[in-house]
Scaffold this motif. Structure first.
Motif, PDB file in Angstrom:
ATOM      1  N   ILE A 243       0.825  -1.216   0.000  1.00  0.00           N
ATOM      2  CA  ILE A 243       0.000   0.000   0.000  1.00  0.00           C
ATOM      3  C   ILE A 243       0.860   1.268   0.000  1.00  0.00           C
ATOM      4  CG2 ILE A 243      -1.693   1.335   1.343  1.00  0.00           C
ATOM      5  CD1 ILE A 243      -2.901  -1.340   2.205  1.00  0.00           C
ATOM      6  N   GLU A 244       1.984   1.195   0.709  1.00  0.00           N
ATOM      7  CA  GLU A 244       2.852   2.388   0.824  1.00  0.00           C
ATOM      8  C   GLU A 244       3.435   2.806  -0.527  1.00  0.00           C
ATOM      9  OE1 GLU A 244       3.011   3.996   3.669  1.00  0.00           O
ATOM     10  OE2 GLU A 244       1.800   2.464   4.639  1.00  0.00           O
ATOM     11  N   LYS A 245       3.519   1.854  -1.465  1.00  0.00           N
ATOM     12  CA  LYS A 245       4.138   2.153  -2.776  1.00  0.00           C
ATOM     13  C   LYS A 245       3.117   2.572  -3.833  1.00  0.00           C
ATOM     14  CE  LYS A 245       8.065  -0.897  -2.031  1.00  0.00           C
ATOM     15  NZ  LYS A 245       8.767  -2.131  -2.433  1.00  0.00           N
ATOM     16  N   LEU A 246       1.836   2.580  -3.466  1.00  0.00           N
ATOM     17  CA  LEU A 246       0.797   2.949  -4.436  1.00  0.00           C
ATOM     18  C   LEU A 246       0.784   4.448  -4.693  1.00  0.00           C
ATOM     19  CD1 LEU A 246      -2.237   0.811  -3.175  1.00  0.00           C
ATOM     20  CD2 LEU A 246      -0.912   0.414  -5.234  1.00  0.00           C
ATOM     21  N   THR A 247       0.473   4.807  -5.932  1.00  0.00           N
ATOM     22  CA  THR A 247       0.246   6.226  -6.247  1.00  0.00           C
ATOM     23  C   THR A 247      -1.178   6.559  -5.807  1.00  0.00           C
ATOM     24  OG1 THR A 247      -0.656   5.758  -8.439  1.00  0.00           O
ATOM     25  CG2 THR A 247       1.751   6.051  -8.280  1.00  0.00           C
ATOM     26  N   ASP A 248      -1.483   7.823  -5.750  1.00  0.00           N
ATOM     27  CA  ASP A 248      -2.840   8.254  -5.371  1.00  0.00           C
ATOM     28  C   ASP A 248      -3.867   7.693  -6.365  1.00  0.00           C
ATOM     29  OD1 ASP A 248      -1.923   9.552  -3.184  1.00  0.00           O
ATOM     30  OD2 ASP A 248      -2.092  11.587  -4.016  1.00  0.00           O
ATOM     31  N   ALA A 249      -3.509   7.709  -7.644  1.00  0.00           N
ATOM     32  CA  ALA A 249      -4.433   7.217  -8.681  1.00  0.00           C
ATOM     33  C   ALA A 249      -4.702   5.725  -8.509  1.00  0.00           C
ATOM     34  CB  ALA A 249      -3.849   7.483 -10.067  1.00  0.00           C
ATOM     35  N   GLU A 250      -3.645   4.947  -8.201  1.00  0.00           N
ATOM     36  CA  GLU A 250      -3.807   3.497  -8.005  1.00  0.00           C
ATOM     37  C   GLU A 250      -4.643   3.203  -6.769  1.00  0.00           C
ATOM     38  OE1 GLU A 250       0.394   1.907  -9.998  1.00  0.00           O
ATOM     39  OE2 GLU A 250       0.342   2.536  -7.894  1.00  0.00           O
ATOM     40  N   ALA A 251      -4.378   3.926  -5.680  1.00  0.00           N
ATOM     41  CA  ALA A 251      -5.140   3.737  -4.442  1.00  0.00           C
ATOM     42  C   ALA A 251      -6.614   4.086  -4.654  1.00  0.00           C
ATOM     43  CB  ALA A 251      -4.539   4.588  -3.323  1.00  0.00           C
ATOM     44  N   THR A 252      -6.854   5.183  -5.388  1.00  0.00           N
ATOM     45  CA  THR A 252      -8.231   5.599  -5.684  1.00  0.00           C
ATOM     46  C   THR A 252      -8.962   4.529  -6.484  1.00  0.00           C
ATOM     47  OG1 THR A 252      -7.584   7.920  -5.662  1.00  0.00           O
ATOM     48  CG2 THR A 252      -9.638   7.387  -6.785  1.00  0.00           C
ATOM     49  N   GLN A 253      -8.267   3.958  -7.469  1.00  0.00           N
ATOM     50  CA  GLN A 253      -8.868   2.907  -8.308  1.00  0.00           C
ATOM     51  C   GLN A 253      -9.271   1.695  -7.468  1.00  0.00           C
ATOM     52  OE1 GLN A 253      -9.387   3.129 -11.832  1.00  0.00           O
ATOM     53  NE2 GLN A 253     -10.676   1.417 -11.272  1.00  0.00           N
ATOM     54  N   ILE A 254      -8.393   1.265  -6.555  1.00  0.00           N
ATOM     55  CA  ILE A 254      -8.685   0.118  -5.685  1.00  0.00           C
ATOM     56  C   ILE A 254      -9.877   0.430  -4.778  1.00  0.00           C
ATOM     57  CG2 ILE A 254      -7.799  -1.284  -3.771  1.00  0.00           C
ATOM     58  CD1 ILE A 254      -5.007  -1.047  -5.134  1.00  0.00           C
ATOM     59  N   LEU A 255      -9.875   1.634  -4.196  1.00  0.00           N
ATOM     60  CA  LEU A 255     -10.983   2.045  -3.318  1.00  0.00           C
ATOM     61  C   LEU A 255     -12.310   2.055  -4.077  1.00  0.00           C
ATOM     62  CD1 LEU A 255      -9.298   4.994  -1.391  1.00  0.00           C
ATOM     63  CD2 LEU A 255     -10.169   2.883  -0.370  1.00  0.00           C
TER      64      LEU A 255
END
Length: 200
Positions: free
Chosen positions: A128-140
């Motif tokens: 999770i710490e290595k995710l970009t904001d865009a990747e984290a948003t997509q997962i959420l």
């Protein structure tokens, strides 16, 4: 002088003939060795390909066996689930007759949805710490979409369950499903923790 030249020429000619005669068998011997080496190489390659085919066939059989075992295990779990729900809900024969077709339809659709979501599970395994904001948003966003689709399915079949069972039994159905899932997880956990000889 002329005689010496003739002698030297004759000797040279004889040596040349002798050389030709001795060279041909040597060439033939080399050709034979080369042919035998090629034949051995081809045989080795053939054996290698045969071994590869055997290994592939073995792996294929192993995979088929695992699939079959997985299929058998799933059938066994489904049978236990049917027995558990039937007993816990105390279904009458008439209730069971109308309930199970609806429940099986619901369960099939739920499994299909979970299969679609399985690809998103890989995204959750990343750091999770290595995710970009865009990747984290997509997962959420995917998690919300998944939850909503499962909720929509449950709402649809919640209404259908109420047409085939009394409300008290519908309420009990959801508790029974959770209870069965808990029992199943406990069994799998115990199976993993037990020594290989004791697993059944």
């Amino acid at each position: 002088m002329k005689t010496n030249f003739v002698k030297i020429t004759a000797i040279g000619f004889l040596l040349f003939i002798a050389l030709l005669v001795n060279t041909k068998p040597a060439d033939a011997q080399q050709e034979k060795q080369s042919y035998m080496q090629q034949k051995e190489q081809l045989a080795e390659q053939g054996n290698y390909h045969i071994e590869q085919q055997k290994e592939f066939a073995h792996q294929h059989n192993e995979l088929q066996s695992q699939k079959w075992q997985h299929g058998e295990q799933r059938k066994n779990i489904e049978a236990q689930k049917i027995a558990f729900i039937t007993q816990e809900l105390n279904l009458t024969p008439d209730e069971a007759k109308v309930f199970w077709p609806v429940y099986n339809e619901y369960d099939t659709k739920r499994h299909e949805l979970k299969k679609l979501f399985r690809g998103n599970d890989d995204a959750r395994k990343v750091d999770i710490e290595k995710l970009t904001d865009a990747e984290a948003t997509q997962i959420l966003d995917n998690q919300i979409i998944e939850a909503q689709k499962l909720l929509d399915l449950r709402k649809e079949y919640h209404a259908k369950f109420k047409t085939v069972l009394p409300p008290v039994k519908v309420l009990k159905l959801y508790d029974t499903e959770r209870e069965f899932q808990k029992i199943l997880i406990d069994k799998l956990r115990q199976k993993k923790q037990s020594p290989p000889g004791n697993r059944r």
